[in-house]
Design a protein around this motif. Structure first.
Motif, PDB file in Angstrom:
ATOM      1  N   VAL A   4      19.096  50.202  34.027  1.00 52.22           N
ATOM      2  CA  VAL A   4      18.017  49.325  34.459  1.00 52.22           C
ATOM      3  C   VAL A   4      18.277  48.786  35.862  1.00 52.22           C
ATOM      4  N   SER A   7      15.606  46.349  37.611  1.00 52.65           N
ATOM      5  CA  SER A   7      16.067  44.961  37.607  1.00 52.65           C
ATOM      6  C   SER A   7      16.295  44.454  39.026  1.00 52.65           C
ATOM      7  N   ALA A  54      10.275  42.342  30.902  1.00 53.27           N
ATOM      8  CA  ALA A  54      11.655  41.847  30.886  1.00 53.27           C
ATOM      9  C   ALA A  54      11.622  40.329  30.868  1.00 53.27           C
ATOM     10  N   ARG A  98      19.444  44.829  23.735  1.00 52.80           N
ATOM     11  CA  ARG A  98      18.925  44.468  25.064  1.00 52.80           C
ATOM     12  C   ARG A  98      19.825  45.038  26.149  1.00 52.80           C
ATOM     13  N   TRP A 138      16.143  43.146  29.291  1.00 53.09           N
ATOM     14  CA  TRP A 138      15.102  44.044  28.785  1.00 53.09           C
ATOM     15  C   TRP A 138      15.331  44.359  27.318  1.00 53.09           C
ATOM     16  N   ALA A 150      13.312  49.203  28.128  1.00 53.38           N
ATOM     17  CA  ALA A 150      14.089  49.389  29.344  1.00 53.38           C
ATOM     18  C   ALA A 150      14.121  50.848  29.778  1.00 53.38           C
TER      19      ALA A 150
END
Length: 191
Positions: free
Chosen positions: A25, A29, A77, A129, A184, A189
């Motif tokens: 990610v 991110s 997210a 996550r 996420w 994700a």
């Protein structure tokens, strides 16, 4: 008979689900963290020009949570600022997030001088996550006006008014001021 079984086994092997791959990610991110910082810095700089540090405090109080909520809703997210010495009580991390932030505090800058980044996954099943956290190192200006070691009396008064439980002062340049955390759901994700 052996040839038929071998063909069936090979055929079934081709139908097997691929092994799960780690979810990266980083790019998604980092883009969210960049947008968060750019939007907040733009609003803070505009407020500083008009009302100095005292004027910027109110903007930061209102804008930071609104930006995080907007990015969270848009992306799926959870985007937020966190800190070990928080100004807003909602920025206090707990559990594993706090442990990771403490690790980041030991080295808030990477070898190339950029804010350090951490990534990890947690949980399992539907609760799994993927996490991304980027350090917010303390800068001399304009951050020191509200977060530094020498805060003007009028700034301190406004901080006391808006944040009676404020812990986010006394930082020196290079200290970990906080972090932008992006979390996420693992299922989304990978998309």
């Amino acid at each position: 008979m052996r040839l038929i079984l071998t063909g069936v086994v090979l055929g079934l092997a081709g139908c097997a689900a691929p092994a799960p791959q780690p979810v990266d990610v980083s790019a998604k991110s980092a883009a969210l963290a960049d947008r968060f910082q750019a939007d907040l810095q733009g609003q803070l700089q505009a407020a500083m020009k008009v009302g100095g540090p005292v004027g910027a405090i109110g903007v930061c109080q209102q804008a930071a949570p609104a930006i995080a909520a907007s990015l969270s809703q848009e992306s799926g997210a959870e985007v937020r600022r966190i800190a070990l010495k928080e100004r807003n009580p909602g920025a206090a991390p707990d559990g594993e997030l706090r442990e990771r932030l403490e690790q980041l505090a030991a080295a808030p800058l990477s070898a190339d001088g950029k804010p350090a980044v951490m990534q990890w996954t947690s949980g399992s099943g539907a609760g799994a996550r993927a996490h991304f956290m980027r350090a917010i190192p303390m800068k001399e200006q304009p951050c020191a006006a509200c977060h530094g070691t020498e805060i003007a009396p009028e700034v301190r008064a406004k901080l006391d008014e808006l944040y009676p439980a404020d812990k986010a002062t006394g930082f020196k340049p290079g200290d970990l001021r906080g972090a932008i955390a992006v979390s996420w759901p693992l299922a989304s994700a990978a998309q």
